[in-house]
Design an enzyme around this catalytic site. Structure first.
Site, PDB file in Angstrom:
ATOM      1  N   TRP A  72       0.453  -1.351  -0.125  1.00 64.96           N
ATOM      2  CA  TRP A  72      -0.173   0.067   0.085  1.00 64.96           C
ATOM      3  C   TRP A  72       0.275   1.197  -0.171  1.00 64.96           C
ATOM      4  CZ3 TRP A  72      -4.135  -1.441  -1.713  1.00 64.96           C
ATOM      5  CH2 TRP A  72      -4.907  -2.521  -1.368  1.00 64.96           C
ATOM      6  N   SER A  73       0.438   2.417   0.636  1.00 64.63           N
ATOM      7  CA  SER A  73       1.175   3.872   0.726  1.00 64.63           C
ATOM      8  C   SER A  73       1.984   3.640   0.873  1.00 64.63           C
ATOM      9  CB  SER A  73       0.444   4.576   1.193  1.00 64.63           C
ATOM     10  OG  SER A  73      -0.751   4.792   0.505  1.00 64.63           O
ATOM     11  N   SER A  74       3.333   3.031   1.631  1.00 64.24           N
ATOM     12  CA  SER A  74       4.345   2.607   1.860  1.00 64.24           C
ATOM     13  C   SER A  74       5.499   2.960   0.855  1.00 64.24           C
ATOM     14  CB  SER A  74       5.384   1.527   2.568  1.00 64.24           C
ATOM     15  OG  SER A  74       4.293   0.394   2.307  1.00 64.24           O
ATOM     16  N   TYR A 162      -3.331  14.877   1.217  1.00 60.35           N
ATOM     17  CA  TYR A 162      -2.900  13.762   1.176  1.00 60.35           C
ATOM     18  C   TYR A 162      -2.911  13.363  -0.096  1.00 60.35           C
ATOM     19  CZ  TYR A 162      -1.543   9.090   1.948  1.00 60.35           C
ATOM     20  OH  TYR A 162      -0.774   7.599   1.675  1.00 60.35           O
TER      21      TYR A 162
END
Length: 257
Positions: A72-74, A162
């Site tokens: 995901w967002s990592s 974001y």
């Protein structure tokens, strides 16, 4: 080395971090986690490298040392690293306009957006103008062309919001224009390859057998839709079901966010 056969946690754990080992073992034993892995590196020393449980909801495939999973967002940190490498090499200037490298991006009032605004989530392009399907996100040309054409949702540089999915496409298109490589190619050739890091943007089909299944939470995050701003609604509403990460199309896509 098997740390605790009774709880199916395997690998290495420095004695200083046994509470983490115990927490992982308990989470798996209690069913809070079907399977998981934890690694901790301190000053180049891998003090924790352990895994356990299963890689599928049916609990038929053990989670192994070589199991990989959608992160995901990592991924955004790796995408940002690619951008910082271009800056370090003098190929991109953080205060140069994005249009310097991507001329079409200047459309619709975006001529003054700087590259640093992409890095800091302050470009005003936190999402695509709806309607916009996840299938189009898979289409790099269509997705980046849409971002180049639309107007920012707030004055660029004045606030950070974001960039949930657009972060990878915005930075990735500059990476592509400057380096001649797609984001997934740059990460493979310039970051993961030299470091021998088992990390990919867009999984190689040959690795499909070792990808852990994404299993949605029993109680997913409940967004207070009535409290979200219009911009937040456009950014987050319509986000795909997490099980989309189990599809071939998602796994193959160049999604740097």
């Amino acid at each position: 080395m098997d740390l605790d056969p009774a709880t199916s946690v395997h690998g290495h754990c420095d004695d200083r971090f046994t509470p983490i080992r115990d927490a992982l073992a308990k989470a798996i034993a209690d069913g809070e986690e079907v399977g998981a892995a934890i690694a901790i590196d301190i000053d180049g020393e891998l003090v924790v490298d352990m895994w356990g449980g299963h890689a599928d909801a049916a609990r038929t495939t053990a989670w192994t040392e070589n199991t990989i999973v959608n992160v995901w967002s990592s991924t955004k940190t790796v995408t940002a690293l690619a951008a910082l490498m271009l800056i370090d090499r003098g190929l991109v200037a953080p205060d140069a306009t994005v249009a310097t490298y991507w001329p079409e991006f200047a459309a619709n009032g975006k001529q003054d957006i700087e590259f640093r605004h992409l890095l800091t989530h302050s470009s005003g392009l936190s999402g695509w103008e709806p309607p916009f399907s996840v299938e189009t996100v898979y289409d790099w040309e269509a997705a980046t062309a849409a971002l180049a054409a639309q107007a920012p949702w707030w004055p660029p540089g004045t606030a950070s919001g974001y960039h949930a999915v657009t972060h990878g496409h915005l930075i990735g298109e500059v990476v592509r224009r400057v380096s001649g490589k797609t984001l997934k190619e740059f990460v493979r050739d310039e970051i993961a390859g030299p470091l021998a890091a088992d990390f990919q943007i867009g999984a190689d089909p040959s690795d499909s057998h070792r990808i852990a299944e994404v299993i949605p939470a029993d109680e997913p995050l409940d967004l207070p839709l009535d409290q979200l701003s219009e911009i937040a609604m456009k950014t987050f509403v319509g986000a795909p079901d997490p099980t989309i990460a189990n599809t071939e199309a998602w796994r193959a896509a160049d999604i740097g966010a």
